[in-house]
Design a protein around this motif. Structure first.
Motif, PDB file in Angstrom:
ATOM      1  N   PRO A  60       3.573  66.850 109.680  1.00  0.00           N
ATOM      2  CA  PRO A  60       1.909  66.757 109.658  1.00  0.00           C
ATOM      3  C   PRO A  60       1.394  68.214 110.119  1.00  0.00           C
ATOM      4  O   PRO A  60       1.869  68.801 111.136  1.00  0.00           O
ATOM      5  N   ALA A  87       2.533  68.210 105.404  1.00  0.00           N
ATOM      6  CA  ALA A  87       1.822  67.023 105.012  1.00  0.00           C
ATOM      7  C   ALA A  87       0.460  67.454 105.795  1.00  0.00           C
ATOM      8  O   ALA A  87       0.086  67.220 106.903  1.00  0.00           O
ATOM      9  N   LEU A 147      -2.317  69.678 111.008  1.00  0.00           N
ATOM     10  CA  LEU A 147      -3.801  69.125 110.994  1.00  0.00           C
ATOM     11  C   LEU A 147      -4.730  70.421 110.846  1.00  0.00           C
ATOM     12  O   LEU A 147      -4.657  71.560 111.158  1.00  0.00           O
ATOM     13  N   LEU A 171      -3.356  60.025 113.536  1.00  0.00           N
ATOM     14  CA  LEU A 171      -3.798  61.049 112.896  1.00  0.00           C
ATOM     15  C   LEU A 171      -2.827  62.180 113.444  1.00  0.00           C
ATOM     16  O   LEU A 171      -2.404  63.172 112.497  1.00  0.00           O
ATOM     17  N   ARG A 224      -3.067  67.098 107.133  1.00  0.00           N
ATOM     18  CA  ARG A 224      -4.049  65.965 107.424  1.00  0.00           C
ATOM     19  C   ARG A 224      -5.216  66.370 107.722  1.00  0.00           C
ATOM     20  O   ARG A 224      -5.356  67.373 108.580  1.00  0.00           O
ATOM     21  N   SER A 225      -6.384  66.009 107.395  1.00  0.00           N
ATOM     22  CA  SER A 225      -7.927  66.491 107.577  1.00  0.00           C
ATOM     23  C   SER A 225      -8.259  65.823 108.687  1.00  0.00           C
ATOM     24  O   SER A 225      -8.221  64.723 109.230  1.00  0.00           O
ATOM     25  N   ALA A 237       2.524  65.598 114.430  1.00  0.00           N
ATOM     26  CA  ALA A 237       1.961  66.971 114.270  1.00  0.00           C
ATOM     27  C   ALA A 237       2.346  67.865 115.319  1.00  0.00           C
ATOM     28  O   ALA A 237       2.307  67.495 116.476  1.00  0.00           O
TER      29      ALA A 237
END
Length: 262
Positions: free
Chosen positions: A66, A87, A68, A107, A89-90, A111
């Protein structure tokens, strides 16, 4: 020509990967004017800020991991990170920028880093408040991810300087990326990344395998500009020029765009 007359062969020879020591020292001094306290060992010169993003991607992004990001965000950063297969992620945001309190476990889980532009974000133009910067730093510590602070525009304010760098809130996990492209000339292709020494040493090893070092002559030119005080003298003129252009654009938008556009 003046650089070559003064520095002679040195400006046309190979240099160290970390790059021209006087330039690193001058960058440290320049950042100190904006409250960013570091040493030359915390600075790595790169071929524009784009190379800094590429090196960070090589060091920290694994396929499927992930990453961000703000949404929308700078296209060049997505292009730099995408080859490593993250990947994306918003991060949730409102009219004042990203919402640190919305970075919950789901979330942020897994990350390793968050890519953010706290000052005049590209493309929204938003600037994060001091409170949100502090909260973002706390979220990074709580969920154990790095902050990549991309700041190409922070010195080009019109009315008031933006809040201090994220490094003041979380120096141990912030990689600050900056460039001379917007304040001097894009064609110089000279940027830099500032971070904890172990991270800078890792990025330097990756850079060595990529291009050995940033162009020595360019570094000498920029060092001369900084040493002579030209940049500090030029910045007020550049701000005034851009402010005038922004005012003209806003006036045109008000007169030409349909009702409801802001």
């Amino acid at each position: 020509q003046r650089v070559l007359e003064r520095d002679g062969r040195e400006a046309l020879q190979y240099g160290t990967t970390e790059c021209y020591p006087p330039l690193r020292e001058l960058i440290v001094r320049h950042m100190g004017r904006y409250g960013i306290k570091v040493t030359p060992a915390n600075v790595l010169i790169t071929c524009g800020s784009q190379q800094a993003l590429d090196l960070i991607g090589k060091a920290m992004v694994d396929e499927g991991s992930p990453l961000l990001i703000e949404s929308p965000t700078y296209l060049g950063a997505l292009q730099a990170f995408a080859p490593f297969g993250p990947a994306f992620r918003s991060l949730p945001a409102d009219e004042a920028g990203l919402l640190p309190e919305a970075i919950a476990g789901g979330l942020a889980s897994g990350a390793r880093l968050a890519y953010v532009m706290p000052n005049f974000q590209n493309p929204t133009g938003r600037t994060l408040s001091v409170e949100r910067r502090s909260a973002l730093a706390q979220a990074a510590r709580r969920h154990d991810f790095w902050l990549v602070e991309d700041d190409p525009y922070g010195q080009l304010w019109y009315r008031a300087a933006p809040p201090p760098s994220l490094r003041l809130h979380a120096a141990e996990r912030t990689l600050r990326v900056a460039s001379f492209s917007k304040v001097l000339a894009p064609g110089l292709r000279l940027g830099y990344v500032v971070g904890p020494r172990p991270a800078i040493e890792l990025l330097a090893r990756l850079k060595q395998a990529t291009d050995l070092h940033t162009a020595t002559l360019t570094q000498h030119v920029v060092a001369r500009v900084l040493a002579d005080g030209l940049l500090e003298a030029q910045l007020p003129r550049v701000r005034a020029l851009y402010a005038g252009q922004a005012a003209a654009m806003l006036a045109a938008l008000r007169s030409r765009m349909p009702e409801g556009v802001r």
